[in-house]
Design a protein around this motif. Sequence first.
Motif, PDB file in Angstrom:
ATOM      1  N   THR A  82      -6.528   2.382   7.950  1.00 41.22           N
ATOM      2  CA  THR A  82      -5.825   1.864   9.132  1.00 41.22           C
ATOM      3  C   THR A  82      -6.579   0.716   9.807  1.00 41.22           C
ATOM      4  N   TYR A  83      -7.849   0.541   9.473  1.00 43.33           N
ATOM      5  CA  TYR A  83      -8.630  -0.550  10.060  1.00 43.33           C
ATOM      6  C   TYR A  83      -9.634  -1.017   9.019  1.00 43.33           C
ATOM      7  N   ASP A 115     -10.964   5.373   7.222  1.00 46.16           N
ATOM      8  CA  ASP A 115     -10.082   6.215   6.422  1.00 46.16           C
ATOM      9  C   ASP A 115      -9.537   7.311   7.329  1.00 46.16           C
ATOM     10  N   LYS A 116      -8.242   7.208   7.648  1.00 42.69           N
ATOM     11  CA  LYS A 116      -7.664   8.176   8.592  1.00 42.69           C
ATOM     12  C   LYS A 116      -7.537   9.566   7.974  1.00 42.69           C
ATOM     13  N   GLU A 117      -7.451   9.651   6.639  1.00 45.75           N
ATOM     14  CA  GLU A 117      -7.342  10.965   6.001  1.00 45.75           C
ATOM     15  C   GLU A 117      -8.650  11.735   6.154  1.00 45.75           C
ATOM     16  N   SER A 132     -10.950  10.749   8.334  1.00 42.36           N
ATOM     17  CA  SER A 132     -11.338  10.511   9.718  1.00 42.36           C
ATOM     18  C   SER A 132     -12.790  10.038   9.810  1.00 42.36           C
ATOM     19  N   GLU A 189      -4.377   2.770   0.367  1.00 44.16           N
ATOM     20  CA  GLU A 189      -4.218   1.610   1.248  1.00 44.16           C
ATOM     21  C   GLU A 189      -3.592   2.007   2.573  1.00 44.16           C
ATOM     22  N   ASP A 190      -2.643   2.959   2.533  1.00 45.60           N
ATOM     23  CA  ASP A 190      -1.988   3.390   3.768  1.00 45.60           C
ATOM     24  C   ASP A 190      -2.936   4.155   4.687  1.00 45.60           C
ATOM     25  N   ASP A 191      -4.007   4.739   4.118  1.00 42.47           N
ATOM     26  CA  ASP A 191      -4.959   5.491   4.933  1.00 42.47           C
ATOM     27  C   ASP A 191      -6.019   4.590   5.562  1.00 42.47           C
TER      28      ASP A 191
END
Length: 247
Positions: free
Chosen positions: A31-32, A150-152, A154, A27-29
Motif C-alpha cells: 500500500t506504500y 506490506d499490509k498483509e 503489517s 502488489e495489492d498488499d
Amino acid sequence: TSRRNSYGYSKESVSDRKPLPYDHVREDDATYSQFVWREIDAREKINLPFVYSAKDETGDQRFFSIILNAIKNDSVVAFSAEDDRFTTPLTYDEVLSKSTNTSSKLDTTYSPNINNEDVLDTVIIWKENLAAPKPDSIYKFRIKEQWLFDKEASRMIVRIIGIAPMAPNATLKGAKKTAGPTTYYPLFWIYYPDLRPTLSRTFAYNPKNASGKMTWEEVFEGRFFSSYIIKSTLDNPGNKSLAQLIK
C-alpha cells in the motif's frame, strides 16, 4: 586455493549455501512504497570490511573484487551505468575495460628493431585506459532500494534492488585538478537478487572475531553497514538528488 587447512578447526564447505528466498508480497498488499538511493563509504570504521585487502579461499576479499568474480565465475550480469534500471547488459570484457588500465581497444606503437637501430617496428598493443580507476580507489558503493509497507504482514520491508561500485573521476595526465571535492560516478550496476547467491557463499571480514564472520548476504540483509541517503522519490517530482535540492 590453500592446499592445507589454514584454520585450527575443521571448516564446513560453504559452496552449497543458498540465500533464503524473500517472502512473496502481492502488489495489492504494497500500500506504500518509495525508492531510496544511498551510498556506502568504506572509509568509515564500520564499513572497513568492504576494503579488506587480504586473500582467502574465495580470492581477493575486497568487495569490488567479489563483484568482479561474481560476474566472471557466477554468470552475474553487469548493466551499463547509463541508468539504474538494468537496461543494457555488459560483457565481462566491457566490465574489465571500465575497471582496469587495459582497455578493449587496440593501439599501435613503435619500437627499435633489435637488428637495426635505424628501423622502427610497428607493435600492436592494447590501448591504455587512462581514465580507469585503481582497485584501491573503489571504496564507495551506491545502493538502490525500495521501502514498502506490506499490509498483509503489517510491517515495513526494505528490498535492495541494485548495487553499483563508485569510481572517482580521474585527472588525466597534463590536466589540472579542479578545485572542490572529488566527484564519483557508477562504473556499472548489478541486480542485487542475482548477486545474492554469491554473497551467501562469501564471508565478510570481522575485525573482532575471525570465527564470528557473517556472509555478505547477512551483512546486507541485516543492515550491518553505515550509509547516507543521496536521493529519494519522496516529494521529488523533479527526480533530483538531495545535493541538487538542498544548497
